[in-house]
Motif scaffolding. Structure first.
Motif, PDB file in Angstrom:
ATOM      1  N   ASP A  35       0.830  -1.195   0.000  1.00 16.13           N
ATOM      2  CA  ASP A  35       0.000   0.000   0.000  1.00 16.13           C
ATOM      3  C   ASP A  35       0.864   1.243   0.000  1.00 16.13           C
ATOM      4  N   ASP A  36       0.507   2.250  -0.811  1.00 18.84           N
ATOM      5  CA  ASP A  36       1.319   3.458  -0.932  1.00 18.84           C
ATOM      6  C   ASP A  36       1.446   4.198   0.383  1.00 18.84           C
ATOM      7  N   SER A  37       0.492   3.968   1.311  1.00 17.56           N
ATOM      8  CA  SER A  37       0.544   4.691   2.578  1.00 17.56           C
ATOM      9  C   SER A  37       1.587   4.136   3.521  1.00 17.56           C
ATOM     10  N   ALA A  38       2.093   2.942   3.217  1.00 10.03           N
ATOM     11  CA  ALA A  38       3.080   2.310   4.093  1.00 10.03           C
ATOM     12  C   ALA A  38       4.467   2.861   3.826  1.00 10.03           C
ATOM     13  N   ASP A  39       5.316   2.738   4.834  1.00 13.36           N
ATOM     14  CA  ASP A  39       6.700   3.174   4.690  1.00 13.36           C
ATOM     15  C   ASP A  39       7.525   2.005   4.178  1.00 13.36           C
ATOM     16  N   ALA A  40       7.674   1.924   2.837  1.00 17.60           N
ATOM     17  CA  ALA A  40       8.346   0.776   2.230  1.00 17.60           C
ATOM     18  C   ALA A  40       9.815   0.716   2.592  1.00 17.60           C
ATOM     19  N   GLY A  41      10.394   1.784   3.044  1.00 23.16           N
ATOM     20  CA  GLY A  41      11.818   1.787   3.349  1.00 23.16           C
ATOM     21  C   GLY A  41      12.121   1.473   4.793  1.00 23.16           C
ATOM     22  N   GLY A  44      12.232  -1.424  10.566  1.00 20.44           N
ATOM     23  CA  GLY A  44      11.808  -1.796  11.903  1.00 20.44           C
ATOM     24  C   GLY A  44      10.321  -2.097  11.919  1.00 20.44           C
ATOM     25  N   GLY A  45       9.778  -2.367  13.116  1.00 20.24           N
ATOM     26  CA  GLY A  45       8.367  -2.659  13.238  1.00 20.24           C
ATOM     27  C   GLY A  45       8.086  -4.151  13.163  1.00 20.24           C
ATOM     28  N   GLU A  46       6.834  -4.483  12.888  1.00 17.20           N
ATOM     29  CA  GLU A  46       6.434  -5.886  12.833  1.00 17.20           C
ATOM     30  C   GLU A  46       6.928  -6.544  11.550  1.00 17.20           C
ATOM     31  N   LEU A  47       7.426  -7.764  11.692  1.00 14.18           N
ATOM     32  CA  LEU A  47       7.883  -8.548  10.552  1.00 14.18           C
ATOM     33  C   LEU A  47       7.182  -9.900  10.624  1.00 14.18           C
ATOM     34  N   THR A  48       6.396 -10.216   9.591  1.00 12.83           N
ATOM     35  CA  THR A  48       5.638 -11.458   9.602  1.00 12.83           C
ATOM     36  C   THR A  48       6.407 -12.565   8.881  1.00 12.83           C
ATOM     37  N   PHE A  49       6.412 -13.746   9.492  1.00 11.99           N
ATOM     38  CA  PHE A  49       7.171 -14.888   8.982  1.00 11.99           C
ATOM     39  C   PHE A  49       6.253 -16.095   8.911  1.00 11.99           C
ATOM     40  N   SER A  50       6.056 -16.602   7.703  1.00 10.14           N
ATOM     41  CA  SER A  50       5.131 -17.708   7.480  1.00 10.14           C
ATOM     42  C   SER A  50       5.879 -19.020   7.256  1.00 10.14           C
ATOM     43  N   ASN A  51       5.415 -20.066   7.948  1.00  7.01           N
ATOM     44  CA  ASN A  51       6.020 -21.400   7.803  1.00  7.01           C
ATOM     45  C   ASN A  51       5.033 -22.418   8.365  1.00  7.01           C
ATOM     46  N   TRP A  52       4.604 -23.377   7.543  1.00  4.04           N
ATOM     47  CA  TRP A  52       3.666 -24.400   8.028  1.00  4.04           C
ATOM     48  C   TRP A  52       4.273 -25.241   9.130  1.00  4.04           C
ATOM     49  N   GLN A  53       5.607 -25.270   9.231  1.00  5.89           N
ATOM     50  CA  GLN A  53       6.265 -26.094  10.244  1.00  5.89           C
ATOM     51  C   GLN A  53       5.965 -25.621  11.661  1.00  5.89           C
ATOM     52  N   PHE A  54       5.520 -24.373  11.808  1.00  9.81           N
ATOM     53  CA  PHE A  54       5.169 -23.886  13.140  1.00  9.81           C
ATOM     54  C   PHE A  54       4.074 -24.734  13.774  1.00  9.81           C
ATOM     55  N   ASP A  75      17.561  -3.478  16.934  1.00  9.57           N
ATOM     56  CA  ASP A  75      16.726  -3.888  18.060  1.00  9.57           C
ATOM     57  C   ASP A  75      15.324  -3.267  17.996  1.00  9.57           C
ATOM     58  N   ASN A  76      14.766  -3.154  16.797  1.00  9.96           N
ATOM     59  CA  ASN A  76      13.456  -2.513  16.655  1.00  9.96           C
ATOM     60  C   ASN A  76      12.488  -3.325  15.794  1.00  9.96           C
TER      61      ASN A  76
END
Length: 430
Positions: A35-41, A44-54, A75-76
């Motif tokens: 989305d253009d409203s997001a800060d693509a650069g 930091g912040g939330e990072l989502t990680f997908s893996n069925w092995q969880f 550390d962010n």
């Protein structure tokens, strides 16, 4: 991994894949990660990680514990896991990524990886490959497509191994089989003497993805292949021999008909199946379950009782090209591939080959001497991707396995049936 872009005869299918992605993007643009409203650069912040092995018992919590403390170079970063069951993992991710959404980082099977790179939804990672250089081993070649690095080896569990119950073999005075004839004789002895299954394996298209990995053991094991890199070779003599041997095994009565993988794996763990052709991840799960009769000491592992090495299940870690947080995503991949990350996740990946040559823990190897065979087999096992037809691999395997299932249920001439599949696929794929 090779691209099939050099084959104009299959360009139309590539365009159909890309077109589907474009259509999904238009239809679901409201949920796009880019989305253009997001800060693509942002890094930091939330990072989502997908893996069925969880969601896998035993293994999942270990893997999550290994990575959840990652907070990024500044550390962010807060890592959030995305849990999707394996049964609908590929379809769900394809829909989300095609719409410009989806997780920031994901683990993919190689067949889906090829299609997603082809569709333009995965981020190029050549800079990471250049930075890490010789610290990465050759398993990372699976993440190369069209000459670019779009992913790295998360885990390579090899299927190119027979696991067996040492207690059963000792009780019956059996030797580990090294040929198909010895294998079938051994399986029949276990069935006749103990009244349990001598061997078990997938055999139904309801488990198409898993059966692909297992059937590839037979095809490769007999020296077969589904293409020569330029044209399909479905009905070549070695493939016919492999399918005939597979069907003979089930016709002999040594293997249960109708059991899915979770069922026959549970039975093996309980001492109710003598042998399996299995992958390193499953072997780890079976032997780590304290309720099982089979454990790290009484489970044996040996090369397939076939003339040639079998298959592997290549899992690749990749970054979403539409992620709002690509820099953080790439930093996480760097961490996973570094010494700290590789050491951390090794505990959950048991005897699988990894992106670097980090060794399993010494205590693990002592408790599980079978693991050495899997580590060795990973060096020679092959991907199930069809050479020259990478993005059409699922289509090819589905046609082949549908034919094998029909032969198992209804009988028929194997060579003639595979010739029909050859003709059908040539007409469809060009």
């Amino acid at each position: 991994m090779k691209s099939n872009h050099a084959h104009p005869s299959r360009r139309a299918r590539t365009l159909r894949i890309t077109g589907l992605v474009a259509a999904a993007t238009i239809a679901l643009a409201g949920c796009a990660a880019g989305d253009d409203s997001a800060d693509a650069g942002s890094a930091g912040g939330e990072l989502t990680f997908s893996n069925w092995q969880f969601l896998e018992d035993g293994k999942g919590p270990i893997i999550w514990d290994a990575v959840k403390g990652y907070t990024g170079p500044d550390d962010n970063v807060e890592l959030t896991k995305v849990e999707i069951p394996f049964a609908n993992y590929a379809d769900k991710l394809s829909t989300e990524l095609g719409a410009g959404g989806g997780p920031d980082v994901m683990v993919l099977q190689d067949s889906q990886f090829a299609s997603l790179v082809d569709a333009g939804v995965l981020e190029p990672l050549d800079d990471i490959a250049d930075e890490l250089g010789d610290t990465l081993n050759n398993t990372n070649e699976a993440g190369v497509f069209d000459g670019g690095q779009y992913g790295f080896n998360w885990e390579r569990p090899t299927y190119s191994t027979v696991i067996y119950n040492k207690d059963i073999f000792a009780e019956l005075g059996l030797e580990v089989p090294t040929t198909f004839d010895e294998f079938l004789t051994t399986a029949k002895t276990i069935k006749d003497e103990l009244g349990i299954s001598g061997w078990a394996g997938r055999h139904q298209t309801a488990e198409i993805d898993g059966w692909t990995l297992e059937m590839a053991n037979w095809i490769y094991g007999f020296g077969g292949e589904l293409s020569d890199g330029k044209k399909l070779t479905i009905d070549k003599a070695e493939n016919v021999e492999a399918v005939e041997a597979f069907l003979e095994t089930f016709a002999s009565g040594v293997a249960p008909i109708g059991d899915d993988a979770s069922t026959f794996r549970a039975k093996f763990g309980q001492g109710q199946v003598g042998m399996l052709f299995e992958n390193s991840g499953v072997a780890t799960t079976i032997t780590s379950n304290p309720d099982n009769a089979v454990n790290g000491q009484n489970m044996g592992a040996a090369p397939l009782p076939l003339a040639n090495p079998g298959s592997n299940s290549q899992l690749i870690i990749a970054v979403n090209a539409n992620s709002d947080n690509k820099e953080a995503a790439k930093d996480f991949v760097r961490w996973v591939l570094g010494e700290e990350g590789q050491t951390a996740i090794r505990a959950g990946l048991g005897a699988s080959a990894m992106a670097t040559d980090v060794e399993p823990d010494a205590a693990f190897l002592e408790a599980n001497p079978w693991a050495t065979q899997f580590l060795e087999a990973a060096k020679t096992s092959k991907s199930t991707l069809v050479d020259g037809f990478e993005t059409e691999s699922k289509v090819v395997w589905r046609e082949v396995l549908t034919a094998v299932e029909d032969l198992r249920v209804n009988g028929g001439d194997v060579k003639a049936k595979l010739a029909e599949v050859q003709e059908s696929l040539e007409a469809e794929l060009g």
